[in-house]
Design a protein around this motif. Sequence first.
Motif, PDB file in Angstrom:
ATOM      1  N   THR A   1      -9.032  12.270  -0.862  1.00 49.90           N
ATOM      2  CA  THR A   1     -10.291  11.510  -0.860  1.00 49.90           C
ATOM      3  C   THR A   1     -10.335  10.456  -1.959  1.00 49.90           C
ATOM      4  OG1 THR A   1     -11.328  13.201  -2.264  1.00 49.90           O
ATOM      5  CG2 THR A   1     -11.579  13.443   0.136  1.00 49.90           C
ATOM      6  N   ASP A   2      -9.307  10.418  -2.822  1.00 55.33           N
ATOM      7  CA  ASP A   2      -9.288   9.416  -3.891  1.00 55.33           C
ATOM      8  C   ASP A   2      -8.719   8.114  -3.328  1.00 55.33           C
ATOM      9  OD1 ASP A   2      -9.154   7.926  -6.196  1.00 55.33           O
ATOM     10  OD2 ASP A   2      -8.342   9.543  -7.433  1.00 55.33           O
ATOM     11  N   ALA A   3      -9.551   7.411  -2.576  1.00 53.09           N
ATOM     12  CA  ALA A   3      -9.103   6.179  -1.924  1.00 53.09           C
ATOM     13  C   ALA A   3      -8.750   5.102  -2.935  1.00 53.09           C
ATOM     14  CB  ALA A   3     -10.195   5.677  -0.977  1.00 53.09           C
ATOM     15  N   GLU A   4      -9.429   5.094  -4.074  1.00 54.21           N
ATOM     16  CA  GLU A   4      -9.134   4.069  -5.079  1.00 54.21           C
ATOM     17  C   GLU A   4      -7.724   4.236  -5.619  1.00 54.21           C
ATOM     18  OE1 GLU A   4     -10.899   2.257  -9.276  1.00 54.21           O
ATOM     19  OE2 GLU A   4     -11.992   3.836  -8.215  1.00 54.21           O
ATOM     20  N   ALA A   5      -7.316   5.492  -5.871  1.00 47.48           N
ATOM     21  CA  ALA A   5      -5.955   5.740  -6.336  1.00 47.48           C
ATOM     22  C   ALA A   5      -4.938   5.331  -5.281  1.00 47.48           C
ATOM     23  CB  ALA A   5      -5.767   7.214  -6.703  1.00 47.48           C
ATOM     24  N   ALA A   6      -5.238   5.622  -4.016  1.00 48.18           N
ATOM     25  CA  ALA A   6      -4.323   5.251  -2.935  1.00 48.18           C
ATOM     26  C   ALA A   6      -4.185   3.735  -2.830  1.00 48.18           C
ATOM     27  CB  ALA A   6      -4.815   5.833  -1.611  1.00 48.18           C
ATOM     28  N   ALA A   7      -5.313   3.022  -2.938  1.00 48.28           N
ATOM     29  CA  ALA A   7      -5.254   1.559  -2.846  1.00 48.28           C
ATOM     30  C   ALA A   7      -4.475   0.973  -4.022  1.00 48.28           C
ATOM     31  CB  ALA A   7      -6.669   0.983  -2.809  1.00 48.28           C
ATOM     32  N   MET A   8      -4.711   1.505  -5.222  1.00 50.27           N
ATOM     33  CA  MET A   8      -3.987   1.017  -6.394  1.00 50.27           C
ATOM     34  C   MET A   8      -2.493   1.316  -6.280  1.00 50.27           C
ATOM     35  SD  MET A   8      -6.629   2.076  -9.458  1.00 50.27           S
ATOM     36  CE  MET A   8      -5.517   1.517 -10.755  1.00 50.27           C
ATOM     37  N   ALA A   9      -2.169   2.526  -5.794  1.00 49.83           N
ATOM     38  CA  ALA A   9      -0.755   2.891  -5.642  1.00 49.83           C
ATOM     39  C   ALA A   9      -0.079   1.993  -4.610  1.00 49.83           C
ATOM     40  CB  ALA A   9      -0.638   4.356  -5.234  1.00 49.83           C
ATOM     41  N   ALA A  10      -0.780   1.691  -3.522  1.00 47.52           N
ATOM     42  CA  ALA A  10      -0.206   0.823  -2.494  1.00 47.52           C
ATOM     43  C   ALA A  10       0.076  -0.566  -3.055  1.00 47.52           C
ATOM     44  CB  ALA A  10      -1.146   0.736  -1.293  1.00 47.52           C
ATOM     45  N   ARG A  11      -0.849  -1.080  -3.842  1.00 50.05           N
ATOM     46  CA  ARG A  11      -0.627  -2.408  -4.429  1.00 50.05           C
ATOM     47  C   ARG A  11       0.557  -2.390  -5.409  1.00 50.05           C
ATOM     48  NH1 ARG A  11      -6.390  -2.591  -4.267  1.00 50.05           N
ATOM     49  NH2 ARG A  11      -6.562  -1.862  -6.414  1.00 50.05           N
ATOM     50  N   ALA A  12       0.676  -1.316  -6.189  1.00 56.73           N
ATOM     51  CA  ALA A  12       1.799  -1.216  -7.123  1.00 56.73           C
ATOM     52  C   ALA A  12       3.121  -1.089  -6.377  1.00 56.73           C
ATOM     53  CB  ALA A  12       1.595  -0.021  -8.057  1.00 56.73           C
ATOM     54  N   LEU A  13       3.124  -0.380  -5.264  1.00 62.87           N
ATOM     55  CA  LEU A  13       4.338  -0.281  -4.455  1.00 62.87           C
ATOM     56  C   LEU A  13       4.744  -1.652  -3.916  1.00 62.87           C
ATOM     57  CD1 LEU A  13       3.604   3.018  -2.485  1.00 62.87           C
ATOM     58  CD2 LEU A  13       5.551   2.637  -4.023  1.00 62.87           C
ATOM     59  N   ILE A  14       3.764  -2.435  -3.497  1.00 64.48           N
ATOM     60  CA  ILE A  14       4.054  -3.784  -2.992  1.00 64.48           C
ATOM     61  C   ILE A  14       4.670  -4.637  -4.098  1.00 64.48           C
ATOM     62  CG2 ILE A  14       3.021  -5.921  -2.122  1.00 64.48           C
ATOM     63  CD1 ILE A  14       0.869  -4.057  -0.796  1.00 64.48           C
ATOM     64  N   LEU A  15       4.067  -4.568  -5.281  1.00 67.92           N
ATOM     65  CA  LEU A  15       4.579  -5.358  -6.404  1.00 67.92           C
ATOM     66  C   LEU A  15       5.979  -4.925  -6.814  1.00 67.92           C
ATOM     67  CD1 LEU A  15       1.364  -5.600  -8.612  1.00 67.92           C
ATOM     68  CD2 LEU A  15       2.447  -7.448  -7.337  1.00 67.92           C
ATOM     69  N   SER A  16       6.306  -3.661  -6.576  1.00 63.72           N
ATOM     70  CA  SER A  16       7.638  -3.172  -6.937  1.00 63.72           C
ATOM     71  C   SER A  16       8.634  -3.345  -5.801  1.00 63.72           C
ATOM     72  CB  SER A  16       7.565  -1.699  -7.351  1.00 63.72           C
ATOM     73  OG  SER A  16       7.109  -0.886  -6.283  1.00 63.72           O
ATOM     74  N   GLY A  17       8.236  -4.084  -4.751  1.00 65.02           N
ATOM     75  CA  GLY A  17       9.167  -4.400  -3.670  1.00 65.02           C
ATOM     76  C   GLY A  17       9.303  -3.324  -2.622  1.00 65.02           C
ATOM     77  N   ARG A  18       8.282  -2.480  -2.451  1.00 63.46           N
ATOM     78  CA  ARG A  18       8.338  -1.405  -1.461  1.00 63.46           C
ATOM     79  C   ARG A  18       7.129  -1.467  -0.521  1.00 63.46           C
ATOM     80  NH1 ARG A  18       9.203   3.814  -5.081  1.00 63.46           N
ATOM     81  NH2 ARG A  18       8.232   2.538  -6.709  1.00 63.46           N
ATOM     82  N   PRO A  19       7.051  -2.527   0.283  1.00 67.50           N
ATOM     83  CA  PRO A  19       5.881  -2.659   1.160  1.00 67.50           C
ATOM     84  C   PRO A  19       5.827  -1.599   2.254  1.00 67.50           C
ATOM     85  CG  PRO A  19       7.503  -4.343   1.667  1.00 67.50           C
ATOM     86  CD  PRO A  19       7.976  -3.664   0.416  1.00 67.50           C
ATOM     87  N   GLY A  20       6.984  -1.091   2.707  1.00 64.23           N
ATOM     88  CA  GLY A  20       6.986  -0.061   3.748  1.00 64.23           C
ATOM     89  C   GLY A  20       6.260   1.194   3.311  1.00 64.23           C
ATOM     90  N   PRO A  21       6.649   1.816   2.185  1.00 60.17           N
ATOM     91  CA  PRO A  21       5.890   2.968   1.697  1.00 60.17           C
ATOM     92  C   PRO A  21       4.432   2.644   1.384  1.00 60.17           C
ATOM     93  CG  PRO A  21       8.045   2.884   0.651  1.00 60.17           C
ATOM     94  CD  PRO A  21       7.892   1.608   1.436  1.00 60.17           C
ATOM     95  N   ALA A  22       4.159   1.425   0.927  1.00 54.71           N
ATOM     96  CA  ALA A  22       2.771   1.040   0.656  1.00 54.71           C
ATOM     97  C   ALA A  22       1.947   1.071   1.930  1.00 54.71           C
ATOM     98  CB  ALA A  22       2.735  -0.359   0.032  1.00 54.71           C
ATOM     99  N   LEU A  23       2.515   0.570   3.025  1.00 56.60           N
ATOM    100  CA  LEU A  23       1.804   0.576   4.300  1.00 56.60           C
ATOM    101  C   LEU A  23       1.561   2.008   4.767  1.00 56.60           C
ATOM    102  CD1 LEU A  23       0.611  -0.937   6.699  1.00 56.60           C
ATOM    103  CD2 LEU A  23       2.917  -1.063   7.680  1.00 56.60           C
ATOM    104  N   GLU A  24       2.560   2.869   4.640  1.00 58.41           N
ATOM    105  CA  GLU A  24       2.391   4.277   5.033  1.00 58.41           C
ATOM    106  C   GLU A  24       1.277   4.934   4.224  1.00 58.41           C
ATOM    107  OE1 GLU A  24       6.065   6.340   4.719  1.00 58.41           O
ATOM    108  OE2 GLU A  24       7.166   4.943   5.997  1.00 58.41           O
ATOM    109  N   LEU A  25       1.260   4.675   2.924  1.00 60.49           N
ATOM    110  CA  LEU A  25       0.237   5.264   2.059  1.00 60.49           C
ATOM    111  C   LEU A  25      -1.154   4.773   2.436  1.00 60.49           C
ATOM    112  CD1 LEU A  25      -0.484   6.975  -0.403  1.00 60.49           C
ATOM    113  CD2 LEU A  25       0.017   4.997  -1.840  1.00 60.49           C
TER     114      LEU A  25
END
Length: 532
Positions: free
Chosen positions: A87-111
Amino acid sequence: MARKAREKAKRRFRDGPPPGPDPAGTVLRCGRALALDPADGPAAAALAALSDADCNLVRSRAAALAGAGDLGTALALLLPLAHARPTDAEAAAMAARALILSGRPGPALELARAALETSPGLPELMSAKGAALHRLGRFAEAAEALAAGAGDADTLNLLGRCREVTGDLAGAEAAFRQAAAIPGAPGQVWHNLAGHVDFARDGACLAALGTARAAAPASEAAMFDLALSKALSDRGKAEESFAMLARANAAIAAALPPGLPARRRAAIAAALPRAAELQPVPPPPGAPRALLIVGMPRSGTSLAEQILARHPQVAAGGEMVAMEAALAPLLKEPRRWPPEASAAFAASYRAAIAAAAGNASAATDKMPANAYLAGHALAALPEVRVIWMRRHPMAAGFSCFRTHFGAKQAWSYRLAEIAEEFRATETAMDGWRAAHPGRIHECLFERLAADPATQIARLLDFCGLDPDPACFGSADSGAPVRTASARQARGPIRSSGTDTWRVHEAELAVLAELLASEIRAHEARLQAAAGT
């Protein structure tokens, strides 16, 4: 050893989180334990037991780390929260953005998708989903997600870029205007908006730009100055426009890591002669052909791709990195390449072309810098054809100087380095043409603009394509245009703008001097081509 580490981690969390005011430390330890054993109940329970205040502290720490460039530690804090607390959507959104910045858009999309199952339609998660789709090149899907996103300036700016790429220019302008209306919108927003606005007619937008520039931090000044340069040009203030452009480019160049152009030139010089080490590898039956479109940026490569993409047998691959990726492991090998190196390179690049082509019989690859690698493809891939887009050195050079490419074209912010890039491109392509006669088609941008029917017919014939009426029309091909030419490459071919540089002839004198021989040669080609 792994079993002992798991048991140690379980003992550490058996009685819940350790005492003390360091929830970030708890999350890091829990994350390490769960990485060793995803079924570690005590570690998962320790994360679930964190209070909302603890989670706020962890997210704040992660945001500070990400802002400082430490994406690894930021993700080590955010991912355990996102996985253990659905239920911590804010953490998920922040983690997805960090994954994108680190060059991992695929896992970011899954998250982001997993988090949206718990929090359907949450704007922050839709923004993260859209950003991941954008990085994956799925621009239409990205635009749909971003339109339902958080509505902040960054989300709206990315929405505008996605709409530009897919040809929705009116929608792009609307998104950029929305973003610019938000107080504190970054300079990149105003730079993107400036490309859609005629400031000679829109005084209100110019006034808003000036107000935003005055309030902007120093770190944003260069992007605002690029937008102001465009505004001054629209209003006929050529000298002031160029001065603003030069100031912005000097600031951008100074902020880049030192020595980027020199290191790039050294890598190119080392790669060029190695094309001779490759051997022809016959294509498998039915393999789609690669149509390489190369040349200086801003020389018409996007336009050529749009023309070809209108053909039913051609798919647009855009600026593919596949050739550089296929050659990268070989170029690390200092010894002469064995015969199997040619097969490995051919297989890797052909797989990328096949993926881009889909059901088409050919796919374009319009990475301009492939001018330096075209000889490698011509040596190993008999089916490859190369289209060399050429434009007046001053027109191409000035267009590069006023286009913000980011760090990927670090040479484009100084006139002397633009001249070096132009000469290097010409030298490389002249060499490939001499080594592979008949496999490189020269297309002069000025002739394409003046006599499109003749030039398009020659282009199709060179590519082995039957004439198709769509290629001669002005309808949008529907192919994404991910480059700075997203606006210019669509619609009818225009000859206006080919001489824009002449307004700044005095300021560009140094470029003209450096490229004097290339200018004479190009003008001689134009004169000869006008009689054919």
